[in-house]
Design an enzyme around this catalytic site. Structure first.
Site, PDB file in Angstrom:
ATOM      1  N   LYS A   1     -72.312  35.364 125.384  1.00 48.64           N
ATOM      2  CA  LYS A   1     -71.452  36.354 125.334  1.00 48.64           C
ATOM      3  C   LYS A   1     -72.132  36.923 126.329  1.00 48.64           C
ATOM      4  O   LYS A   1     -72.786  37.170 127.032  1.00 48.64           O
ATOM      5  CB  LYS A   1     -72.289  37.279 124.510  1.00 48.64           C
ATOM      6  CG  LYS A   1     -71.781  38.733 125.121  1.00 48.64           C
ATOM      7  CD  LYS A   1     -72.602  39.638 123.483  1.00 48.64           C
ATOM      8  CE  LYS A   1     -71.665  41.328 124.131  1.00 48.64           C
ATOM      9  NZ  LYS A   1     -71.447  42.065 125.326  1.00 48.64           N
TER      10      LYS A   1
ATOM     11  N   ASP B   1     -71.084  39.296 129.509  1.00 45.70           N
ATOM     12  CA  ASP B   1     -71.417  40.505 130.023  1.00 45.70           C
ATOM     13  C   ASP B   1     -70.570  41.323 131.490  1.00 45.70           C
ATOM     14  O   ASP B   1     -71.173  40.951 132.757  1.00 45.70           O
ATOM     15  CB  ASP B   1     -72.728  40.823 130.605  1.00 45.70           C
ATOM     16  CG  ASP B   1     -73.026  42.281 129.909  1.00 45.70           C
ATOM     17  OD1 ASP B   1     -72.959  43.647 129.795  1.00 45.70           O
ATOM     18  OD2 ASP B   1     -74.246  43.058 130.831  1.00 45.70           O
TER      19      ASP B   1
ATOM     20  N   GLU C   1     -76.794  37.868 127.318  1.00 42.36           N
ATOM     21  CA  GLU C   1     -76.446  39.084 126.831  1.00 42.36           C
ATOM     22  C   GLU C   1     -76.682  39.028 125.006  1.00 42.36           C
ATOM     23  O   GLU C   1     -77.268  39.533 124.535  1.00 42.36           O
ATOM     24  CB  GLU C   1     -75.123  39.165 127.280  1.00 42.36           C
ATOM     25  CG  GLU C   1     -74.120  40.074 126.327  1.00 42.36           C
ATOM     26  CD  GLU C   1     -75.061  41.437 127.699  1.00 42.36           C
ATOM     27  OE1 GLU C   1     -74.319  42.787 126.357  1.00 42.36           O
ATOM     28  OE2 GLU C   1     -76.361  41.951 127.733  1.00 42.36           O
TER      29      GLU C   1
END
Length: 343
Positions: A68, A70, A209
């Site tokens: 993920k 950010d 993240e």
């Protein structure tokens, strides 16, 4: 005996329901340098698929996993006359990311719409949202972020073809072929076909993240449909502020009331009364007072008195430890406002 006339043959046009389902490995290699007959009009804007927050990653052959990132969600529109970089909410931020725009132009002369995240990496190769905001001159800044890069993970349109009806694995296959020649500020977000628990543990250890899980057989579906899911290393998420409880001290507030969208509807998620400093509550109260309404935007069941209700247009990042049985946040803490472009 005279033969009956033959039925006219259709030439290359099929109804959507007649189209075969496309799977990775069967799609012919995309030629990004060779223009094709424009069969599908190029969308001016595409609503993105949003990841649904879950506590644990889904498992099975239908799921693949990525890190993920950010940053700011964005779409690159490579159009016949140039490039546009649009935020998730449709704002044109091309001027803020010149290196990404230059790389998009260099990739091919033909058209495409690419989905990804614009990030700035720290010294260890991790996306750092604060570095990205700083490179733009702050949240209200308008500087060009020369060090930003685009981590690509989906493709909606390519060379006259609308790909949104294809399975994700097919779109990903075409994207990977296209980015084999990519240099500079556009990079492929790596996909991992591994045990997601192991990947999540590594993400946690590296202070990332979190991870994203994606259904390989899903067509592009805008909004939070569950086909994309996010598992965050820190339990936090974005909530809309729907009101506040005034403080006994003039000019301050005691807590904020928050809600989150579920199945297209806002649902009350409780109140948040920690994590603020004095400056936070003064600025937040001032902004919320400008959004006051007579009635709450959603049903709010609470025993608290003298509540002030607001339009749900401000977003806050909230850390928490879980959910109660009646779907309220456990031990929530305020972690700052987020703009709609950051969601």
């Amino acid at each position: 005996m005279t033969k009956p006339p033959r039925k006219p043959r259709s030439i290359g046009l099929k109804k959507e329901s007649d189209e075969p389902r496309l799977k990775s490995g069967r799609v012919r290699r995309a030629d990004f340098d060779k223009p094709e007959l424009l069969l599908d009009p190029m969308p001016a804007r595409v609503e993105p698929c949003l990841a649904e927050l879950t506590a644990k990653p889904p498992k099975g052959d239908r799921w693949v996993y990525e890190i993920k990132w950010d940053g700011y969600r964005a779409h690159i529109h490579r159009e016949p006359n140039g490039v546009r970089i649009l935020t998730k909410n449709g704002h044109d931020w091309t001027h803020k990311f010149p290196a990404v725009a230059e790389a998009a132009l260099a990739l091919t002369n033909t058209t495409y719409i690419m989905d990804g995240e614009i990030v700035v990496l720290d010294d260890q190769g991790r996306s750092d949202f604060n570095l990205l905001v700083s490179s733009l001159g702050g949240r209200a800044g308008n500087r060009a972020a020369a060090n930003a890069i685009f981590m690509a993970f989906d493709l909606f349109y390519q060379n006259g073809r609308d790909l949104r009806r294809m399975e994700y694995s097919s779109r990903r296959h075409i994207l990977e072929q296209a980015l084999k020649r990519s240099t500079g500020a556009i990079k492929l977000s790596e996909e991992f076909a591994v045990d997601p628990d192991i990947l999540f543990r590594h993400a946690y250890e590296l202070e990332l993240e979190g991870i994203i899980a994606k259904r390989t057989d899903a067509r592009h579906m805008p909004g939070r449909t569950g086909t994309w899911r996010k598992i965050k290393c820190k339990q936090s998420d974005t909530f809309q502020i729907v009101g506040y409880e005034p403080s006994g001290t003039p000019g301050l507030l005691a807590s904020i009331l928050v809600a989150q969208e579920h199945s297209g509807k806002l649902r009350y998620a409780g109140s948040v009364g920690t994590g603020f400093n004095v400056r936070d509550v003064r600025e937040l109260k001032s902004q919320l007072d400008a959004l006051r309404v007579d009635k709450p935007a959603i049903p709010i069941k609470t025993s608290r008195k003298n509540l002030v209700y607001t339009k749900p247009t401000l977003y806050a990042e909230i850390q928490y430890r879980g959910w109660t049985v009646d779907k309220k946040l456990r031990h929530p803490s305020y972690n700052g406002l987020r703009s709609p472009e950051e969601l």
